[in-house]
Design an enzyme around this catalytic site. Structure first.
Site, mmCIF file in Angstrom:
data_model
loop_
_atom_site.group_PDB
_atom_site.id
_atom_site.type_symbol
_atom_site.label_atom_id
_atom_site.label_comp_id
_atom_site.label_asym_id
_atom_site.label_seq_id
_atom_site.Cartn_x
_atom_site.Cartn_y
_atom_site.Cartn_z
ATOM 1 N N GLY A 18 0.802 -1.220 0.000
ATOM 2 C CA GLY A 18 0.000 0.000 0.000
ATOM 3 C C GLY A 18 0.828 1.259 0.000
ATOM 4 N N GLY A 21 -0.149 5.172 0.266
ATOM 5 C CA GLY A 21 -0.908 5.683 1.400
ATOM 6 C C GLY A 21 -0.166 6.741 2.202
ATOM 7 N N LYS A 179 -9.695 -3.715 12.437
ATOM 8 C CA LYS A 179 -8.300 -3.619 12.852
ATOM 9 C C LYS A 179 -7.984 -4.654 13.927
ATOM 10 C CE LYS A 179 -6.062 -1.046 11.153
ATOM 11 N NZ LYS A 179 -5.388 -1.061 9.833
ATOM 12 N N VAL A 207 -4.064 9.847 13.197
ATOM 13 C CA VAL A 207 -2.788 10.165 12.550
ATOM 14 C C VAL A 207 -2.943 11.453 11.749
ATOM 15 C CG1 VAL A 207 -0.988 9.325 11.004
ATOM 16 C CG2 VAL A 207 -2.310 7.693 12.360
ATOM 17 N N SER A 224 -8.063 11.870 7.072
ATOM 18 C CA SER A 224 -7.647 12.634 8.246
ATOM 19 C C SER A 224 -7.189 14.041 7.873
ATOM 20 C CB SER A 224 -6.541 11.896 9.006
ATOM 21 O OG SER A 224 -5.444 11.636 8.175
#
Length: 350
Positions: A18, A21, A179, A207, A224
């Site tokens: 990933g 990201g 998660k 984050v 975010s």
């Protein structure tokens, strides 16, 4: 924040899943700063192009493998061959989904397990796998703000799978559970299969921080980042309630992943990767103080209001075992807001 050991990765290659990201970009920075080569998985060529744009000075040490779906059995077989270690950051982060099990639980859980299966089957030389989990895998949402309680690595989110999978369970609850189940499945995999590698997991809360991913437009921010930008562009009129009270700067989180990868102590460990607590009121206060030209656009709320009574976060383990230090909230938000202003000017949105 902490001093970096340079050149520890010379001649070695780490797979980062990933790679386009927000968190993965900082993992790449931390790896490149130590001399590692990086192979990264992406869903498509567009994602690869994005990484080449943001990490252009490292193109001679960067390679790509396209993995269109994390859950495909054997989908990571090619990616894991020949690497010296794996940092698995790829996982869905969406809250508004049609089907909790299909869109959140299974992709997170199966995606993690398929990576581990590919490593075990095709690269016995890998000794350490680091997995991005989340404070969501620790928190007990049924306890609310839980004043007086301190969360640490001993805590696990108690949500049962069958509850998370229900159609009427809120997406945020299902995301937190995804998660949890992915992280537990990873530890169970190691216990049951006894592979050549050990795992380490990192559990960050919210984050934030400036992004190393190239941002072509402020309309295309990560979840975010968009949350913070909305506090300074006039679109959010009142200070939002704070859901999770912990935060970590994305730059520190990237560094923590690589420390966990390199540290012998980190074998089989999970780490609460948190700086300290925050509220959106505090973030608004900081933006208004640091960027007076934005004051009129930032919700005022109740300036300098005390934090509500809520749980604390114990980050002593990651500080002691990995030597981590963390940026404070003012540094993080100031750098993040400055980046947004820079993009406004570049794109003519100022």
């Amino acid at each position: 924040m902490s001093s970096v050991k340079s050149n520890t990765g010379l001649g070695k290659t780490v797979l980062v899943t990933g790679g386009s990201g927000y968190v993965a970009a900082e993992v790449l920075n931390a790896l490149f700063s130590r001399g590692y080569n990086v192979r990264t998985t992406v869903r498509n060529q567009e994602a690869a192009d994005k990484i080449q744009k943001s990490h252009g000075k490292y193109l001679d040490r960067l390679s790509f493998v396209i993995v269109k779906d994390l859950q495909i059995p054997g989908g990571h077989d090619k990616a894991v061959k020949g690497v010296d270690g794996v940092i698995h950051t790829a996982s869905p982060f969406v809250l508004n989904v049609e089907d909790n099990e299909r869109d959140l639980l299974k992709p997170a859980l199966n995606g993690t397990i398929e990576v581990l299966k590919s490593i075990q089957a095709h690269n016995p030389s890998v000794k350490r796998v680091v997995i991005t989990s989340s404070f969501a895998a620790m928190v007990d949402l049924t306890k609310g703000n839980r004043p007086g309680y301190t969360y640490s690595e001993k805590d696990w989110n108690p949500t049962p799978y069958e509850v998370a999978a229900k159609k009427d369970t809120p997406g945020a609850v299902a995301y937190c559970a995804s998660k949890l189940f992915a992280e537990k499945a990873a530890f169970d995999f190691v216990k049951q299969n006894n592979p050549n590698f050990t795992i380490s997991t990192l559990c960050p809360p919210m984050v934030y921080g400036p992004s190393s991913v190239y941002i072509p437009s402020l309309e295309r921010l990560s979840t975010s980042a968009a949350e913070i930008y909305s506090l300074m562009n006039g679109s959010t009129k009142s200070v939002p309630d704070t859901g999770f009270f912990g935060f970590v700067d994305v730059r520190d989180l990237g560094e923590a992943h690589v420390r966990a990868f390199e540290s012998e102590k980190a074998a089989g460990q999970r780490y609460l990767a948190a700086s300290s607590k925050f509220t959106f009121q505090k973030i608004c206060d900081i933006i208004r103080e640091e960027f007076p030209e934005k004051r009129a656009l930032v919700p005022e709320g109740t300036p300098n209001a005390p934090f509500p009574d809520s749980y604390d976060l114990d980050n002593s383990k990651i500080k002691t075992e990995l030597g981590m230090e963390f940026r404070d909230i003012r540094t993080m938000i100031r750098d993040m807001a400055a980046q947004f202003i820079e993009i406004e000017k570049r794109t003519g949105k100022a």
